[in-house]
Design a protein around this motif. Structure first.
Motif, mmCIF file in Angstrom:
data_model
loop_
_atom_site.group_PDB
_atom_site.id
_atom_site.type_symbol
_atom_site.label_atom_id
_atom_site.label_comp_id
_atom_site.label_asym_id
_atom_site.label_seq_id
_atom_site.Cartn_x
_atom_site.Cartn_y
_atom_site.Cartn_z
ATOM 1 N N TYR A 86 69.121 37.599 32.517
ATOM 2 C CA TYR A 86 68.192 37.607 33.645
ATOM 3 C C TYR A 86 67.718 39.034 33.914
ATOM 4 N N ARG A 87 66.642 39.128 34.618
ATOM 5 C CA ARG A 87 66.155 40.427 35.086
ATOM 6 C C ARG A 87 66.897 40.749 36.379
ATOM 7 N N PHE A 88 67.809 41.707 36.295
ATOM 8 C CA PHE A 88 68.690 42.003 37.420
ATOM 9 C C PHE A 88 67.925 42.856 38.443
ATOM 10 N N ASN A 89 67.221 42.164 39.344
ATOM 11 C CA ASN A 89 66.439 42.852 40.360
ATOM 12 C C ASN A 89 66.696 42.212 41.722
ATOM 13 N N LEU A 90 65.981 42.663 42.721
ATOM 14 C CA LEU A 90 66.253 42.226 44.097
ATOM 15 C C LEU A 90 65.938 40.750 44.303
ATOM 16 N N SER A 91 64.940 40.220 43.602
ATOM 17 C CA SER A 91 64.603 38.803 43.798
ATOM 18 C C SER A 91 65.738 37.903 43.310
ATOM 19 N N LEU A 92 66.382 38.267 42.203
ATOM 20 C CA LEU A 92 67.532 37.493 41.744
ATOM 21 C C LEU A 92 68.704 37.639 42.706
ATOM 22 N N VAL A 93 68.906 38.843 43.209
ATOM 23 C CA VAL A 93 70.013 39.085 44.130
ATOM 24 C C VAL A 93 69.836 38.292 45.422
ATOM 25 N N ASP A 94 68.612 38.204 45.915
ATOM 26 C CA ASP A 94 68.365 37.446 47.146
ATOM 27 C C ASP A 94 68.779 35.990 46.992
ATOM 28 N N CYS A 95 68.662 35.470 45.780
ATOM 29 C CA CYS A 95 69.028 34.071 45.520
ATOM 30 C C CYS A 95 70.542 33.881 45.460
ATOM 31 N N LEU A 96 71.274 34.938 45.089
ATOM 32 C CA LEU A 96 72.708 34.795 44.821
ATOM 33 C C LEU A 96 73.612 35.431 45.870
ATOM 34 N N ALA A 97 73.101 36.340 46.660
ATOM 35 C CA ALA A 97 73.953 37.198 47.499
ATOM 36 C C ALA A 97 74.866 36.420 48.433
ATOM 37 N N ASN A 98 74.364 35.330 49.038
ATOM 38 C CA ASN A 98 75.154 34.591 50.029
ATOM 39 C C ASN A 98 76.361 33.897 49.420
ATOM 40 N N ARG A 99 76.445 33.863 48.096
ATOM 41 C CA ARG A 99 77.530 33.138 47.434
ATOM 42 C C ARG A 99 78.493 34.073 46.699
ATOM 43 N N CYS A 100 78.329 35.373 46.860
ATOM 44 C CA CYS A 100 79.098 36.331 46.066
ATOM 45 C C CYS A 100 80.206 37.030 46.857
ATOM 46 N N ALA A 101 80.635 36.445 47.956
ATOM 47 C CA ALA A 101 81.692 37.087 48.753
ATOM 48 C C ALA A 101 82.992 37.204 47.969
ATOM 49 N N ASP A 102 83.260 36.247 47.080
ATOM 50 C CA ASP A 102 84.496 36.259 46.298
ATOM 51 C C ASP A 102 84.268 36.677 44.847
ATOM 52 N N LEU A 103 83.120 37.284 44.568
ATOM 53 C CA LEU A 103 82.800 37.694 43.205
ATOM 54 C C LEU A 103 83.798 38.746 42.707
ATOM 55 N N GLN A 104 84.358 38.505 41.513
ATOM 56 C CA GLN A 104 85.346 39.399 40.932
ATOM 57 C C GLN A 104 84.783 40.233 39.775
ATOM 58 N N LYS A 105 83.850 39.659 39.030
ATOM 59 C CA LYS A 105 83.371 40.324 37.815
ATOM 60 C C LYS A 105 81.877 40.088 37.659
ATOM 61 N N VAL A 106 81.149 41.118 37.277
ATOM 62 C CA VAL A 106 79.720 40.993 37.022
ATOM 63 C C VAL A 106 79.364 41.758 35.751
ATOM 64 N N ARG A 107 78.501 41.127 34.927
ATOM 65 C CA ARG A 107 77.986 41.762 33.720
ATOM 66 C C ARG A 107 76.470 41.709 33.785
#
Length: 908
Positions: A86-107
């Motif tokens: 994916y293109r890792f930009n703000l529009s993608l982050v806006d879609c995912l941010a509310n669900r990443c409170a328990d995120l452990q790993k990102v690539r």
């Protein structure tokens, strides 16, 4: 009730009543059945469905109802994110941010916005792994680590570090005290202060890697006493005396990777001898170590040195292919696999010199073994490296992968649910399939169905690589499996699903369709599925030149089966299709012009298309293309001349080509060094020479000399034949007629005409003499049947390529009329041409024979064969032509007519 139904009821009366009752009960149950309520599905199956979706789709599906919102918020779904596709930009982050409170790993691959990672709001993030983020600066990196103080692993590279200094490392040390693993690549300088800061603030730091750096402070690593694993792969300036003195004192150092550095045998020996904790040293592609003749890598008991000596790989057999649990623990094995996969991938992608023997002996085994690692990152890098190894190698690379069982492993990878595995496996299969035997093996293993499934992926990267695999598989016999598995419809769906700005993906899909269109059956399936419209729209709307090129090639191949289907005419009827192809001939991209010209070449065989192309300016465009390709590739020259050849089948177009200046470039192309260019240029000049003005224009442009050289020296029989026919057309009274028609305008040229005629006749005679073998001709003339005669003539006289020539009645009449020309040379070339056009077994022989029969030409041929003024070679050819006509029209000759047997006598 028909007898068959009645008989079945009588034989099975008891069961019939039971089946009727059962069917009635099923119908009643079906009427009472309610629609499935998907929201009422139990938690675990629905959670599994969520795992099969891409991240944006998970978020979208979770927002549809309360029940799914609860499932979509499960930490299981959002503990790890792989955003490389994916293109890792703000529009993608806006879609995912509310669900990443328990995120452990990102690539991720490419950080298009420095605040994107911060805006994920993943306060508990433990691992960050990024590639190709060269735009990251000290300030951006400091901001990232300041917001993720729980980080335990930070891996950035390759494609990172150009804008990073030691100041950023100090910030990492301060903000991430729990850091256990740090790997950075491409830095210019790693200072003593930066490493000291890591030692002071990160007491758990056990794995450090500074890869492909320009300079590091070797001595400072001695302060990081918690260090267990150190990698300095590819770092160019290291003082190995200082390094060994410092690193041998590290109490916990277990693994050291110095691959692609300048380490020598002295430093390696001291480290392995002096360090009590060191178990493994990886030193692949270290030239100063490998070139030492008297160095024994096995002298260090209980320790392993992984290095290449005289094309022999030391140390890896005991690690990767044998049980080594007593020597190395699982953590060390994982570290070795990780570093080894990185080094092998680098070597494969950069195709360094001097490693051919190494790759041939060990490459496939190593990559396939690492693909079975327990670490997903290692598996993925191994698959990527295998694809690069196959790509850089020759057919032997593909054969060795097959020999070592690589195809089943790759197909297993392709069936994985992980998108990264799917894309890398598809890429390796694509490269492998360039070998015909490998492509066949992939098809036999069921690989076509697997790849077709991957093309349906919503991941652009997966679909891209899968389309590439189909492109390569469709080059050979595996195209049959693609057709049988419904590949045409899958490719059509691929073209319609992805927008035109995904040019490289669409190029691969169009390339596969173009390959398939080369087969007659496939071309019909493509046309039936709407392929003509899809390819035209792609050529019109996609700006990517590769996609335009293969869309044009697909249309050219669809139009190439004019004798067996109506695709050629269908393309002409497609709105704006011909206009689009003509526009593509003006492209600045050589490949696009080549395929567009090839499409015009095929399409212009259809008379209606030929008229439409001319009306749309296609003749002028083709002449301009011929002018522009004098110094271009052979294929472009051939296609440009071929387009003019097809267009010149029309008398009107021939005149326009002459007026637009088409003769000079064709004469120039006739001088080309390539035989296939000779054929197309000579064919076009042959058509043009039927017009008086064009014939004189060919003479004025030096065409007689060019054609003379062509018909006597070209390696192509077809080119020599067409050049001789063109000279015959020019000489056969047409120049005299032309001069008489405009004596005032061209009187100065008439002086040169006798010389032109004499030289042209000499060239034609030399061409004819090249086919004259008296013994074979005598045998052919005395053969009992024309089919046997044709078989005898095939060795010397037959020109196989002219099987594609289909003459009109007017053209056949020209040659028959030429038999009455007073020139013996023209008589011989005329009857020689008729012989070629009527040989039994030729594609259009029956057509030509029918034209000659309807025009009563057999009688004229008999007269010519009996004429005393006819040269004996011409007589022989004429008698063979008559026999050919008898063969093609046997019923006509058997109705009370006596079959004439000719006795042929050859003088000494």
């Amino acid at each position: 009730m028909n007898p068959k139904v009645r008989q079945r009821v009588e034989e099975d009366g008891e069961d019939t009543s039971r089946r009727v009752r059962q069917r009635v009960e099923e119908d009643v149950a079906r009427k009472d059945q309610k629609p499935v309520d998907w929201t009422s599905m139990i938690y675990d199956p629905m959670l599994h469905i969520f795992t099969l979706l891409d991240y944006p789709d998970r978020a979208s599906l979770a927002s549809t109802c309360k029940a799914w919102r609860s499932i979509g918020a499960s930490p299981y779904l959002w503990s790890s994110l792989d955003l490389r596709g994916y293109r890792f930009n703000l529009s993608l982050v806006d879609c995912l941010a509310n669900r990443c409170a328990d995120l452990q790993k990102v690539r991720f691959s490419g950080l298009h916005s420095s605040s994107a990672l911060v805006n994920l709001k993943a306060k508990n993030l433990r691992e960050i792994s990024g590639e190709h983020c060269g735009n990251v600066t000290d300030a951006k990196l400091s901001m990232i680590v300041a917001c993720h103080k729980a980080l335990e692993s930070l891996h950035l590279g390759p494609g990172f570090g150009e804008k990073i200094t030691s100041e950023a490392i100090k910030r990492i040390a301060i903000f991430c005290p729990k850091l256990k693993s740090l790997r950075l690549s491409g830095m210019r300088d790693v200072s003593s202060e930066a490493i000291t800061s890591l030692a002071q603030h990160c007491p758990q730091l056990s794995d450090v890697g500074f890869l492909d750096c320009l300079n590091i402070n070797e001595e400072a690593f001695g302060q990081v006493v918690s260090l267990r694993y150190l990698a300095v792969t590819g770092t160019s300036t290291i003082n190995w005396r200082v390094a060994t003195e410092s690193w041998e004192k590290l109490p916990n150092l277990t693994g050291l990777d110095v691959s692609r550095t300048s380490i020598d045998h002295v430093a390696v020996s001291r480290l392995l001898t002096s360090s009590q904790s060191l178990k493994v040293v990886c030193a692949l592609n270290c030239h100063m170590l490998e070139n030492v003749a008297d160095f024994d890598p096995d002298e260090f008991e209980g320790k392993i040195l992984i290095a290449k000596f005289n094309n022999t790989l030391n140390g890896l057999a005991s690690i990767l292919f044998e049980d080594n649990s007593k020597m190395l623990n699982e953590e060390t094995m994982c570290w070795i696999e990780c570093n080894l996969s990185c080094t092998l991938l680098y070597l494969a992608e950069n195709n360094l010199l001097g490693l051919n023997s190494f790759w041939h002996n060990y490459g496939p085994k190593l990559f396939l073994r690492l693909m079975q690692s327990s670490q997903e990152d290692v598996q993925e890098r191994a698959a990527t490296g295998l694809a690069a190894f196959i790509h850089m190698g020759d057919d032997n690379a593909s054969i060795s992968v097959m020999r070592d069982g690589g195809i089943p492993i790759l197909l297993k990878f392709a069936k994985s649910w992980k998108k990264s595995f799917q894309s890398e496996a598809a890429r390796a299969i694509a490269n492998l399939s360039l070998n015909d035997n490998a492509a066949k093996a992939v098809a036999e293993e069921g690989g076509v169905d697997v790849i077709l499934g991957l093309t349906k992926s919503r991941s652009r990267l997966v679909a891209h690589e899968a389309a590439g695999a189909l492109w390569h598989l469709s080059l050979g016999d595996a195209y049959k499996a693609i057709l049988q598995a419904g590949g045409v419809n899958v490719l059509m769906e691929l073209l319609s699903r992805w927008p035109y700005d995904h040019g490289e993906l669409l190029e691969r899909a169009a390339g596969a369709l173009a390959n398939l269109a080369g087969d007659d059956k496939c071309s019909r399936e493509i046309a039936k599925a709407g392929g003509v419209h899809a390819l035209v729209m792609l050529a019109r709307n996609c700006k990517y030149k590769g996609a335009q090129e293969h869309a044009a090639r697909g249309l050219a191949n669809l139009a190439a089966h004019d004798d067996s289907n109506n695709n050629n005419a269908a393309i002409g009827k497609e709105p704006r299709a011909l206009e689009t192809i003509i526009q593509l001939t003006r492209s600045h991209h050589g490949g696009v012009k080549l395929e567009a010209a090839g499409a015009l070449w095929n399409l212009a065989y259809d008379e209606n298309n030929r008229e439409l192309i001319a009306a749309l300016g296609g003749v002028q465009a083709s002449v301009a293309l011929a002018y522009s390709c004098m110094n271009a590739s052979r294929d472009l020259q051939k296609s440009a001349a071929g387009a003019l050849w097809s267009l010149s089948h029309s008398d009107e177009n021939s005149i326009v080509i002459g007026l637009e200046g088409g003769i000079p470039p064709l004469v120039a192309l006739a001088r080309s060094q390539y035989k296939d260019v000779h054929e197309a240029a000579a064919g076009a000049l042959w058509n043009l020479s039927s017009n008086h003005d064009n014939a004189l224009g060919i003479v004025e442009e030096g065409g007689v000399l060019a054609l003379g050289r062509l018909c006597t020296t070209s390696p192509s029989k077809m080119a020599r034949f067409l050049a001789a026919l063109t000279l015959a057309y020019i000489i056969d009274g047409r120049l005299d007629e032309c001069v008489k028609a405009s004596p005032g305008e061209r009187s100065s040229k008439s002086v040169r005409l006798p010389k032109v005629i004499i030289s042209g006749l000499k060239y034609i005679e030399r061409f004819i003499n090249g086919f004259m073998d008296p013994k074979i001709i005598k045998t052919a003339a005395s053969s009992f049947t024309p089919s046997k005669s044709a078989q005898v003539l095939k060795e010397v006289i037959c020109i196989p390529e002219d099987d594609n020539l289909r003459c009109s009645g007017e053209e056949i009449g020209r040659f028959v009329k030429m038999l009455s020309n007073p020139s013996p040379v023209l008589q011989k070339i005329a009857v020689f041409a008729l012989l070629q056009f009527t040989l039994p077994g030729a594609s259009h022989a029956k057509h030509h024979a029918s034209l000659m029969h309807n025009a009563k030409y057999p009688r004229l041929l008999r007269i010519a064969a009996a004429a005393t003024s006819m040269p004996r070679e011409a007589k022989i050819f004429a008698k063979i032509v008559v026999r050919n006509l008898e063969y093609h029209h046997q019923p006509e000759f058997s109705k009370g007519k006596k079959v004439i047997n000719f006795e042929i006598r050859l003088g000494r």
